[in-house]
Enzyme design. Structure first.
Site, short mmCIF file in Angstrom:
data_model
loop_
_atom_site.label_atom_id
_atom_site.label_comp_id
_atom_site.label_asym_id
_atom_site.label_seq_id
_atom_site.Cartn_x
_atom_site.Cartn_y
_atom_site.Cartn_z
N GLU A 261 -5.29 0.62 7.08
CA GLU A 261 -5.76 -0.98 6.95
C GLU A 261 -6.30 -1.41 8.40
O GLU A 261 -5.85 -1.26 9.32
CB GLU A 261 -4.42 -1.82 6.62
CG GLU A 261 -4.87 -3.27 6.46
CD GLU A 261 -6.00 -3.70 5.16
OE1 GLU A 261 -5.63 -2.92 4.49
OE2 GLU A 261 -6.52 -4.33 5.71
N THR A 305 -10.43 -4.64 0.99
CA THR A 305 -9.76 -3.43 0.52
C THR A 305 -10.33 -2.90 -0.89
O THR A 305 -10.06 -1.69 -0.96
CB THR A 305 -8.15 -3.58 0.53
OG1 THR A 305 -7.60 -4.04 1.88
CG2 THR A 305 -7.26 -2.76 -0.19
N HIS A 421 -2.88 -5.85 9.63
CA HIS A 421 -3.96 -6.46 8.76
C HIS A 421 -3.67 -7.83 9.51
O HIS A 421 -2.77 -8.31 10.11
CB HIS A 421 -3.12 -6.83 7.38
CG HIS A 421 -3.94 -7.58 6.37
ND1 HIS A 421 -4.40 -9.01 6.37
CD2 HIS A 421 -4.83 -7.11 5.21
CE1 HIS A 421 -5.21 -9.28 5.56
NE2 HIS A 421 -5.61 -8.01 4.58
N ASP A 480 -10.29 1.05 6.33
CA ASP A 480 -10.90 0.39 5.08
C ASP A 480 -11.96 -0.49 5.43
O ASP A 480 -13.27 -0.68 4.80
CB ASP A 480 -10.02 -0.13 4.17
CG ASP A 480 -9.21 -1.19 4.58
OD1 ASP A 480 -9.03 -1.47 5.95
OD2 ASP A 480 -8.69 -2.07 3.82
N HIS A 481 -11.83 -1.30 6.72
CA HIS A 481 -13.06 -2.16 6.99
C HIS A 481 -12.29 -2.77 8.30
O HIS A 481 -11.67 -2.29 9.06
CB HIS A 481 -13.08 -3.55 5.86
CG HIS A 481 -11.65 -3.88 5.58
ND1 HIS A 481 -11.20 -4.60 6.38
CD2 HIS A 481 -10.98 -3.85 4.46
CE1 HIS A 481 -9.87 -5.07 5.94
NE2 HIS A 481 -9.69 -4.64 4.79
C1 GP9 Z 1 -3.07 -6.36 -0.31
C2 GP9 Z 1 -3.97 -5.54 0.87
C3 GP9 Z 1 -5.00 -6.52 1.58
O1 GP9 Z 1 -2.46 -5.62 -1.18
O2 GP9 Z 1 -4.45 -4.41 0.17
O3 GP9 Z 1 -6.43 -6.47 1.27
P1 GP9 Z 1 -7.31 -6.83 2.19
O4 GP9 Z 1 -7.18 -8.51 2.52
O5 GP9 Z 1 -7.34 -6.03 3.24
O6 GP9 Z 1 -8.58 -6.97 1.45
MN MN Z 2 -7.82 -4.17 3.86
#
Ligand code: GP9
Ligand code: MN
Length: 687
Positions: A261, A305, A421, A480-481
């Site tokens: 993440e 995500t 996150h 992911d980003h």
């Molecule tokens: C929540 C998680 C967050 O289930 O995958 O998503 P994001 O905010 O990174 O798009």
């Molecule tokens: Mn994410």
């Protein structure tokens, strides 16, 4: 006192008074349902306030229609509306109990899976207290029947209903504004149905869902089977031959996709406070049998995500607005990695320590062909186990092992971490590196959560080693980003040492880790430019699966023909030579604005990017894969899938028979969980 009761009773005997009473009772019962029947994750005073008041505007509007009528029928109208709306609430309560999500149009109309799964077990899941939501309707009926409240049958001055309707609209506006201020892009990004209900209420969610579905369905129903022709032609003309040297080297291996993440590439080998932030990932990154990419970019849009997941497993771009997993995940046809591998003999599973409804995973994963989806309710929960969007990574990965060891091999397992996150908060006992000192509070915790994420990966990889799983698995790790958005350029300047960190730098810092680790793999650090869209073609080649006839917008990163123009969702791009941000073209090597680049070159690169983005959008918006015949591939039928815990556990248990292929079965049903070492302080008493 007497006078007050008298005037209240007088007021209730007017039609307006009755409407207000109905709204009041309705609000009370929704608070009861929100609190006891759903799990909305209400946090803080603004959210609590909104949860309490959100039924008021819409019910005032609906019940207020009675004020435009006269006679007894206005009361009957109100009671019918109240009753029907309550039936709807009741159905949602039952659906939620099974699926932790709300009913949507697509579910009801399209798949029939609701009636399928719910109809059978309805008697089994209904609880007596569910009927409490009908109490207010009953009370209103009784009040009228016993003439405690008398009906006010005369026609009202037209100004009163108009005033009430206007007030309802005004209140709704205020509700929406407050909601948006607490959670921006609530309606455009649509992360989770729970969020819309929490902020705006169930009825508004339903209206929103209807509008959205009608819009998406209109485009889909206009699409013709011939629309796929031009896409197929484009694929054919632009097909990139994968690198044969790597074809099939991972054939039959287990696949782990580890979603890191918000982890950016610059964290790799980064040091802070004399310490490596990600020592475990650094080690994997530099290993001889790891293919590491240092020019690999995230390409997500608003879906973050969800866009990453979509690209990685479908090689389709996310949409320019919202998340395709939400708008199209439930009903569209996909030819996704889990389904492809499933039909190649793999067991497929996704793991995530958040609620299943987030990003509509619970429905989308079915369309993608995931056999299992282990979400938060599959894991032991304690308050202390969670932070931000879900379970803490160390606990999540450790507890995932319990299911991993039961999966028949070969398997394809995706593990989605979440502790790193935004806003990067971590409790004291889990901090093992100090915060950075940029002075930007949302940035400074980043190294701490990244460090924690790294440790959790270290523990997990260790278990793979101890159990021998590492030997027959391909482990894919990817960020992911971005974690730090371009609202924090000043802080980024301090972290990276780049003075005047600008848009060009921000584009370069969209690099995220991408590594493929496998015993015996010819590894090294590869400098090819590429992005998330290219992962699936690359992996399929390694797995020995021919992607020639597939609709995929990326290409094998290891192929010499691979295009190194990396598209961003907004049409910007990065290539080894040119970087485009907005209308400015930079020289990627120097970071200077490139004045020499010809108009022809600009258009060529730009056109390639916009063509691919728009063709991909056409595939998703038109649900065009339903028209694409993929030889040897059977279209996924979502009805074949269920993520109900009891069912999944039964299925897993069955797989542990003699000659079973799971790790557990191969180990004579002796669990290998005791080999999992974690220093998660929350679990220390369990050891
Ligand atoms: C929540 C998680 C967050 O289930 O995958 O998503 P994001 O905010 O990174 O798009
Ligand atoms: Mn994410």
């Amino acid at each position: 006192m007497k006078r007050i009761t008298k005037s209240i009773s007088n007021f209730l005997n007017t039609r307006l008074g009755f409407v207000i009473l109905a709204v009041f009772l309705y609000t009370l019962k929704t608070i009861y349902a929100y609190e006891n029947k759903f799990n909305l994750g209400v946090k803080g005073s603004i959210q609590t306030f909104l949860m309490i008041i959100n039924p008021i505007p819409i019910m005032l509007l609906l019940f207020g229609i009675a004020l435009y009528m006269k006679g007894r029928k206005s009361y009957i109208f109100l009671l019918i509306v109240d009753f029907l709306d309550t039936v709807w609430l009741f159905s949602n309560i039952l659906y939620y109990r099974e699926f932790s999500d709300f009913l949507t149009m697509v579910l009801i109309k399209g798949s029939g899976s609701v009636s399928n799964n719910l109809g059978k077990s309805i008697m089994g899941i209904v609880k007596p207290t569910d009927f409490l939501v009908f109490i207010d309707v009953l009370v209103l009926i009784l009040l009228l029947a016993f003439h405690v409240i008398k009906m006010d049958v005369k026609r009202l001055n037209w100004r009163i209903p108009v005033l009430v309707s206007s007030l309802a609209v005004l209140l709704f506006g205020a509700n929406l504004t407050l909601a948006e201020s607490d959670r921006s892009q609530l309606l455009t990004r649509t992360f989770d149905n729970n969020y819309i209900v929490k902020y705006l209420g169930l009825n508004v969610f339903n209206i929103y869902d209807m509008v959205k579905t009608t819009k998406t369905n209109a485009v889909k129903s206009q699409a013709k089977s011939s629309d796929i022709d031009s896409i197929e032609k484009y694929m054919k003309n632009n097909y990139v031959q994968p690198n044969v040297e790597y074809s099939g080297v991972a054939k039959g291996k287990n696949v782990f996709i580890i979603h890191l993440e918000s982890l950016q590439q610059f964290m790799i080998d980064y040091k802070w406070d004399g310490q490596e932030v990600t020592p475990n990932l650094n080690k994997i990154y530099h290993e001889n049998d790891t293919l590491s990419f240092d020019n690999f970019f995230n390409q997500v849009g608003q879906g973050k995500t969800a866009d990453a997941e979509l690209m990685l497993e479908n090689s389709l771009f996310g949409l320019s607005e919202g998340s395709a997993m939400v708008t199209d995940g439930t009903s569209s046809t996909f030819q996704a990695a889990p389904a492809i591998l499933d039909q190649d003999g793999y067991t497929t599973a996704s793991f995530h320590g958040d609620v299943p409804s987030f990003w509509n995973r619970d429905n989308t994963y079915k369309s993608w062909g995931y056999d299992y989806f282990f979400s938060s309710n599959y894991f032991k929960q304690k308050k202390d186990y969670n932070v931000g969007y879900g379970m803490k990574d160390k606990i999540f990965l450790k507890d995932s092992a319990k299911y991993i060891e039961q999966l028949p091999q070969p398997f394809y397992a995706k593990l989605i971490t979440v502790t790193n996150h935004y806003p990067y908060t971590l409790d004291k006992k889990n901090q093992s590196i100090s915060k950075t000192k940029t002075g930007d509070s949302t940035v400074d915790g980043y190294v701490q959560t990244a460090h924690y994420l790294d440790q959790s990966i270290g523990e997990f990889m260790n278990w793979l080693k101890e159990t021998g799983l590492e030997k027959n698995s391909m482990v894919v790790l990817y960020g992911d980003h971005y974690g730090i958005s371009n609202n924090h350029n000043k802080a980024m300047a301090k972290l990276t040492g780049i003075k005047g960190f600008n848009d060009f730098n921000d584009a370069q810092y969209q690099r995220v880790p991408f590594m493929i680790h496998m015993d015996g793999l010819k590894g090294g650090i590869n400098h090819t430019y590429g992005g998330e869209i290219d992962v699936l073609p690359t992996l399929l080649n390694l797995l020995g699966i021919d992607n020639k006839n597939m609709i995929q917008f990326g290409s094998d990163l290891l192929s010499s023909e691979h295009s190194q123009v990396v598209a961003f969702r907004n049409g910007d791009f990065v290539s080894p030579t040119v970087t485009k941000v907005g209308s400015t073209y930079y020289n990627t090597k120097t970071g200077k604005v490139d004045k020499n680049i010809s108009q022809a070159e600009k258009s060529k690169l730009s056109n390639k990017v916009t063509t691919e983005l728009s063709l991909s959008d056409r595939v998703i918006n038109g649900d065009l894969l339903r028209f694409h015949k993929l030889p040897g591939f059977t279209t996924v039928n979502t009805k074949d899938y269920s993520y109900k815990k009891s069912k999944a556990l039964k299925k897993l248990k069955k797989a542990q028979k003699k000659n079973g292929t799971s790790l557990l079965a191969q180990n004579d049903n002796k669990s290998m969980l005791d080999l999992y070492q974690t220093d998660a302080p929350e679990l220390s008493s369990n050891k």
